[in-house]
Enzyme design. Structure first.
Site, mmCIF file in Angstrom:
data_model
loop_
_atom_site.group_PDB
_atom_site.id
_atom_site.type_symbol
_atom_site.label_atom_id
_atom_site.label_comp_id
_atom_site.label_asym_id
_atom_site.label_seq_id
_atom_site.Cartn_x
_atom_site.Cartn_y
_atom_site.Cartn_z
ATOM 1 N N LYS A 98 0.840 -1.196 0.000
ATOM 2 C CA LYS A 98 0.000 0.000 0.000
ATOM 3 C C LYS A 98 0.872 1.242 0.000
ATOM 4 C CE LYS A 98 -3.844 0.172 2.175
ATOM 5 N NZ LYS A 98 -4.910 0.194 3.222
ATOM 6 N N TYR A 101 -1.312 6.752 -2.459
ATOM 7 C CA TYR A 101 -2.317 7.001 -3.483
ATOM 8 C C TYR A 101 -2.729 5.731 -4.205
ATOM 9 C CZ TYR A 101 1.825 6.651 -6.371
ATOM 10 O OH TYR A 101 2.977 6.192 -6.955
ATOM 11 N N GLY A 102 -2.303 4.582 -3.769
ATOM 12 C CA GLY A 102 -2.653 3.347 -4.444
ATOM 13 C C GLY A 102 -2.231 2.131 -3.657
ATOM 14 N N VAL A 103 -2.501 0.975 -4.245
ATOM 15 C CA VAL A 103 -2.179 -0.282 -3.599
ATOM 16 C C VAL A 103 -1.486 -1.205 -4.592
ATOM 17 C CG1 VAL A 103 -4.112 -0.142 -1.982
ATOM 18 C CG2 VAL A 103 -4.431 -1.272 -4.187
ATOM 19 N N LYS A 119 0.200 -2.978 -9.543
ATOM 20 C CA LYS A 119 0.210 -1.686 -8.874
ATOM 21 C C LYS A 119 -0.940 -0.847 -9.419
ATOM 22 C CE LYS A 119 3.273 2.198 -7.721
ATOM 23 N NZ LYS A 119 4.638 2.747 -7.866
ATOM 24 N N ASP A 237 15.838 6.694 -4.416
ATOM 25 C CA ASP A 237 15.204 6.091 -3.243
ATOM 26 C C ASP A 237 15.695 4.669 -3.027
ATOM 27 O OD1 ASP A 237 13.613 6.223 -1.006
ATOM 28 O OD2 ASP A 237 11.776 5.620 -2.028
#
Length: 487
Positions: A98, A101-103, A119, A237
């Site tokens: 999760k 803004y989405g899962v 996604k 990241d």
């Protein structure tokens, strides 16, 4: 360890075990499963130690295999059933991740009979998160302006990411398999190859890797980052939770939500994006006018390597301001246990050099004695595992293409399955459970419910430059991508 932490670890273990059962059709041996913390007893591979010749041959062999093109679909049919949600040919299973803004859901492709990680991005939520959802101007406004240019900017970045991922083909980068984007639906769906073993490590952990294990995984990260930099992409990241384990035990880099393309020899960045505990000091220095993108990835790799061998980040604090002060001013300190070699300490110190100008580079890391085991196990040269990739503006526009007639596709597929030329739409009631044409509800109704993980230190959560630097870290998840500002 507290009772709550033990309970959480048990729940995570049960979650991974359940996920392993659901992908049993992938013929995964139980002995190859990785516990939630990513630690596996014994050598990283069951086939023996990795040799330079083996690695080189593997990359050369892969170079002769053409990459399967990403499937592109712009007509999506979503059908709700009692047990699952049908998304075209995909059966959407349980949620396995999760973000803000989405899962990410486990998806079974009935055509290929394989599992994927789907996604799901909420386009409306994405635009709201970026603050670009605005009312159109009044009729009396200046017609020379382009009122909707900023509204589409966040989605353009998503499509840019898709266009990049479509062409990336490397053993240490997760592959994008299919994109489903219906303009009439809020959800943008991206099917990635499934990495059932999950992240290489959960941080913090009481069972870090041995030097041998850390070297094995770190070499994969080095090759993946070199490949991305070769294609002028800064990941921004890098952290253990974005390094996923494949079936072969190798690491694949995932989550390009805050990645940045550049031109020339290096990127000159000016915005803060990523995870605070893995940010380089120049990123959080308000006096810095711009900083090297490649050097940022090297710093994050250094923090990741520290996590590999010690199970925690070198700099961490509950409050973001204190964390940033430690990153900018505190020298890296090595715990007394576990003991690591001097060569590894020296490599980590050079990667965590606070001056990006003197920080070690990827080519130098590839030649470091700890990485190459004093030259006995060299990494392949750049030209042996990197190939040229160019993403044109036309390819960005066509990152998701339109299927002209979905009904024709359904008709042909039905005829092939039934070996009959009868009309498959004759009796819709009989086909309700396998409908690919009837409109259905959205796959995701509400994407705003977030829960904080008790195992996740606040310093490991994603923030952007829009987040507060003065107080406690915002309640964001590690999967919270697209947290960058326009550069």
């Amino acid at each position: 360890m507290s009772a709550d932490t033990s309970c959480s670890l048990e729940q995570d273990a049960e979650h991974h075990a359940e996920l392993a059962d659901m992908v049993a059709t992938m013929s995964m041996a139980p002995s190859r499963m990785t516990p939630p913390n990513g630690f596996r007893s014994g050598p990283p591979r069951t086939t023996g130690p990795l040799r330079a010749s083996d690695r080189k041959m593997s990359l050369q062999e892969r170079g002769r295999i053409a990459r399967q093109p990403t499937i592109e679909t712009k007509r999506v049919s979503i059908t709700d059933t009692d047990d699952f949600v049908q998304l075209n040919q995909y059966k959407m299973k349980k949620e396995i991740g999760k973000g803000s803004y989405g899962v990410v859901k486990l998806a079974y492709n009935e055509d290929s009979e394989q599992y994927y990680a789907m996604k799901v991005v909420s386009k409306k939520r994405l635009m709201k998160q970026f603050g670009f959802l605005r009312r159109p101007p009044s009729q009396g406004s200046n017609p020379q302006q382009e009122p909707f240019s900023k509204v589409t900017m966040p989605l353009e970045k998503v499509y840019k990411e898709i266009a990049i991922l479509k062409k990336l083909d490397h053993h240490n980068v997760v592959k994008l398999v299919e994109v489903l984007d219906d303009p009439d639906e809020d959800g943008l769906h991206m099917a990635f190859e499934l990495m059932p073993k999950g992240p290489v490590m959960e941080v913090p952990t009481d069972t870090p890797f041995t030097e041998e294990q850390a070297r094995f995984y770190f070499r994969d990260v080095v090759l993946g980052i070199e490949y991305l930099h070769y294609h002028k992409i800064i990941h921004r990241d890098i952290k253990p939770s974005n390094l996923l384990l494949g079936d072969d035990g190798h690491v694949k880099i995932a989550d390009f939500g805050v990645s940045k393309e550049f031109e020339g020899a290096d990127a000159l960045l000016s915005c803060t994006a990523g995870t605070p505990a893995f940010m380089a000091p120049e990123m959080i220095n308000e006096e810095a006018q711009g900083f090297s993108g490649k050097a940022l990835d090297v710093w994050a790799m250094g923090v990741t390597l520290f996590c590999f061998v010690f199970g925690r980040c070198p700099f961490y604090d509950q409050y973001i301001l204190s964390l940033y002060n430690k990153i900018k001013s505190k020298c890296v300190e090595f715990p007394e246990t576990p003991l690591i070699g001097e060569e590894l300490k020296q490599l980590i110190e050079r990667m965590l050099d606070k001056d990006p100008e003197t920080r070690i580079t990827i080519p130098e890391i590839k030649l470091h004695p700890w990485v190459t085991e004093d030259g006995t196990n060299p990494l392949p040269l750049e030209e042996e595992h990197c190939t040229a990739v160019e993403v044109t503006e036309e390819e960005v526009q066509n990152s998701v293409t339109l299927i002209t007639s979905l009904s024709t596709v359904i008709l042909v597929k039905s005829m092939l399955r039934k070996r009959s030329f009868s009309n498959p739409f004759e009796c819709q009631g009989r086909r309700a459970e396998r409908s690919m044409s009837a409109p259905g509800g959205l796959l995701i109704g509400s994407l705003g419910s977030l829960r904080s993980s008790p195992l996740l230190h606040p310093s490991l959560r994603n923030v952007s430059n829009e987040g507060s630097r003065d107080g406690e870290l915002e309640d964001l998840y590690e999967d919270d991508a697209f947290t960058e500002c326009p550069e």
